[in-house]
Design an enzyme around this catalytic site. Structure first.
Site, PDB file in Angstrom:
ATOM      1  N   ASP A   1       0.868  -1.172  -0.001  1.00  0.00           N
ATOM      2  CA  ASP A   1       0.009  -0.195  -0.083  1.00  0.00           C
ATOM      3  C   ASP A   1       0.723   1.161   0.204  1.00  0.00           C
ATOM      4  O   ASP A   1       2.041   1.308  -0.508  1.00  0.00           O
ATOM      5  CB  ASP A   1      -0.883   0.049   1.229  1.00  0.00           C
ATOM      6  CG  ASP A   1      -2.193   0.409   1.140  1.00  0.00           C
ATOM      7  OD1 ASP A   1      -2.286   1.671   0.678  1.00  0.00           O
ATOM      8  OD2 ASP A   1      -3.419  -0.105   0.889  1.00  0.00           O
TER       9      ASP A   1
ATOM     10  N   HIS B   1      -3.669   6.115   3.363  1.00  0.00           N
ATOM     11  CA  HIS B   1      -4.225   4.854   2.860  1.00  0.00           C
ATOM     12  C   HIS B   1      -4.036   3.635   3.600  1.00  0.00           C
ATOM     13  O   HIS B   1      -4.886   2.630   4.207  1.00  0.00           O
ATOM     14  CB  HIS B   1      -4.681   4.559   1.409  1.00  0.00           C
ATOM     15  CG  HIS B   1      -5.581   3.678   0.939  1.00  0.00           C
ATOM     16  ND1 HIS B   1      -4.845   2.181   0.791  1.00  0.00           N
ATOM     17  CD2 HIS B   1      -6.802   3.625   0.254  1.00  0.00           C
ATOM     18  CE1 HIS B   1      -6.111   1.674   0.180  1.00  0.00           C
ATOM     19  NE2 HIS B   1      -7.098   2.293  -0.185  1.00  0.00           N
TER      20      HIS B   1
ATOM     21  N   ASP C   1     -14.916 -13.354  -5.177  1.00  0.00           N
ATOM     22  CA  ASP C   1     -14.887 -14.369  -4.445  1.00  0.00           C
ATOM     23  C   ASP C   1     -15.697 -14.481  -3.532  1.00  0.00           C
ATOM     24  O   ASP C   1     -16.336 -15.278  -2.880  1.00  0.00           O
ATOM     25  CB  ASP C   1     -13.220 -14.968  -4.153  1.00  0.00           C
ATOM     26  CG  ASP C   1     -12.580 -15.111  -5.336  1.00  0.00           C
ATOM     27  OD1 ASP C   1     -13.043 -16.377  -5.948  1.00  0.00           O
ATOM     28  OD2 ASP C   1     -11.672 -14.443  -5.750  1.00  0.00           O
TER      29      ASP C   1
ATOM     30  N   ALA D   1      -6.941  -8.285  -8.372  1.00  0.00           N
ATOM     31  CA  ALA D   1      -8.173  -9.014  -7.804  1.00  0.00           C
ATOM     32  C   ALA D   1      -8.704 -10.173  -8.840  1.00  0.00           C
ATOM     33  O   ALA D   1      -9.233 -11.364  -8.176  1.00  0.00           O
ATOM     34  CB  ALA D   1      -9.374  -8.301  -7.335  1.00  0.00           C
TER      35      ALA D   1
ATOM     36  N   ASN E   1     -13.963   0.029  -6.916  1.00  0.00           N
ATOM     37  CA  ASN E   1     -14.900   0.708  -6.527  1.00  0.00           C
ATOM     38  C   ASN E   1     -15.479   1.572  -7.505  1.00  0.00           C
ATOM     39  O   ASN E   1     -16.287   2.440  -7.353  1.00  0.00           O
ATOM     40  CB  ASN E   1     -14.341   1.762  -5.502  1.00  0.00           C
ATOM     41  CG  ASN E   1     -13.687   1.422  -4.322  1.00  0.00           C
ATOM     42  OD1 ASN E   1     -14.177   0.203  -3.898  1.00  0.00           O
ATOM     43  ND2 ASN E   1     -12.718   1.939  -3.571  1.00  0.00           N
TER      44      ASN E   1
ATOM     45  N   SER F   1     -11.261  -1.281  -0.677  1.00  0.00           N
ATOM     46  CA  SER F   1      -9.995  -1.420   0.173  1.00  0.00           C
ATOM     47  C   SER F   1     -10.189  -1.651   1.494  1.00  0.00           C
ATOM     48  O   SER F   1      -9.171  -2.093   2.134  1.00  0.00           O
ATOM     49  CB  SER F   1      -9.304   0.034  -0.061  1.00  0.00           C
ATOM     50  OG  SER F   1      -8.628   0.045  -1.397  1.00  0.00           O
TER      51      SER F   1
END
Length: 405
Positions: A148, A180, A310, A282, A272, A343
């Protein structure tokens, strides 16, 4: 639709927790699962004054051998063949001389973190984290790598948790100047039950601060790939990637596959954009893609979705750690704050992966992933918005299948 690799396209124990399991009295109550009682033991109480010969006959008929008597209440702890505990209980219950017979079940210590903001972390009761913590709170031998914007090095809820720091960006510091990464790290594994701030999903897991996003919140594919490889080579058991984009990278995918083949569980935010479009990394097959849900188990409006996702996890109004120095998201003077996004959902799954590793029940990353996905509660939207359901920490830890609404 299954996720497919895509090389061209491009996220002093104070009061101990959770669910005391009520043991059934003779003929009443729900049956306990086999992991909820002592194997090879049952508890039997005979009526006062029962002749010894009749007590011995009841034991013979049930296949039991008395091991001890609990003083004052005259309850016998009886050995029986493992796997025949319930049959023995039924045999004892058929005797008119038996007051009750039951398996030798467990109660869990009730442990609630004393972190002052824990009551505002709605996600933990939702995913049955307190029940999971009654089984395991993690271990420092299990490291969760946070790929991150960095992790605040001096934060009161994180400074004791960061075991390693590395910076693959052009920033001059591995600290978090954006805000973040610190928030994500707190959700995964903030110091817990320390009388400060918030709780983390895996209270005793270690954190690796792997800075792959610069101080503006973005990072090159090479930085991210380097971070994945470094985490895998340096012993991380879990990699959290609350990052992503709409275009895939063969370099990042190769790094993902490298880490998976080294036994690491990889978790990433699903994105998002509020669409079913894939988000990378992902979307890759060896990554657990995580959507976001709210307090009512509804899909967050912003969350990406689809059968390629998932699992879902809480990601709306999530309270966690914020840098205690100036940063882009929070400015200055905010140690704890609320954010929403996939996130925020992803590190809860990463934290649960840390808990599952810590149980010692799984020797492979595929086992850990299977427990997380199979244990998810099948809330509305399962099979459409996400493949498996909403995260359930307790089910994952004990290896249970998730419930339906």
């Amino acid at each position: 639709m299954r996720k497919k690799p895509n090389s061209r396209l491009w996220v002093v124990v104070a009061v101990l927790v959770a669910a005391a399991l009520l043991l059934p009295q003779a003929g009443t109550g729900p049956a306990l699962a086999t992991d909820e009682f002592v194997p090879g033991e049952v508890l039997v109480k005979f009526r006062p004054g029962t002749p010894g010969a009749e007590v011995a006959a009841a034991h013979r008929q049930a296949g039991g051998q008395p091991r001890e008597v609990i003083p004052a209440i005259d309850v016998q702890v009886v050995r029986v063949p493992a796997g025949r505990e319930r049959a023995a209980v039924e045999a004892y219950r058929r005797s008119p001389n038996v007051v009750f017979a039951e398996v030798n079940g467990f109660y869990a210590a009730i442990w609630t973190p004393n972190d002052p903001y824990y009551g505002q972390q709605w996600q933990y009761p939702k995913i049955q984290a307190p029940d999971a913590w009654a089984v395991v709170t993690g271990t420092s031998q299990v490291a969760i790598a946070i790929l991150d914007t960095g992790i605040d090095q001096s934060h009161e809820d994180l400074r004791s948790k960061v075991a390693q720091n590395v910076n693959f960006t052009t920033s001059g510091s591995f600290d978090d100047k954006y805000g973040h990464g610190t928030h994500v790290a707190g959700s995964a594994a903030a110091a817990t039950n320390n009388g400060l701030g918030v709780a983390g999903t895996c209270p005793n897991c270690a954190l690796y601060n792997v800075k792959v996003l610069g101080d503006n919140g973005s990072g090159a594919w090479s930085w991210i790939a380097n971070g994945i490889v470094w985490a895998a080579d340096n012993g991380a058991k879990v990699i959290n990637m609350s990052l992503g984009g709409s275009t895939g990278s063969s370099t990042v995918e190769d790094a993902v596959n490298y880490a998976w083949n080294k036994g690491v569980v990889l978790v990433a935010a699903a994105g998002n954009s509020g669409s079913s479009a894939p988000s990378y990394p992902a979307y890759y097959a060896n990554v657990i893609a995580v959507a976001a849900t709210d307090q009512n188990d509804n899909k967050a409006s912003f969350s990406n979705y689809g059968t390629w996702v998932d699992i879902a996890a809480p990601g709306v109004s999530i309270l966690s750690t914020a840098p205690d120095h100036r940063n882009r998201i929070w400015g200055f003077g905010v140690k704890y704050g609320t954010l929403s996004g996939t996130s925020m959902a992803s590190p809860h799954v990463a934290g649960v992966a840390g808990l599952v590793w810590s149980t010692g029940a799984c020797g492979t990353n595929s086992c850990v992933r299977s427990r997380i996905e199979n244990g998810a509660d099948k809330i509305a939207g399962t099979g459409t918005y996400w493949a498996n359901g909403r995260l359930n920490a307790y089910n994952a830890v004990v290896g249970r299948t998730g419930s339906s609404p």
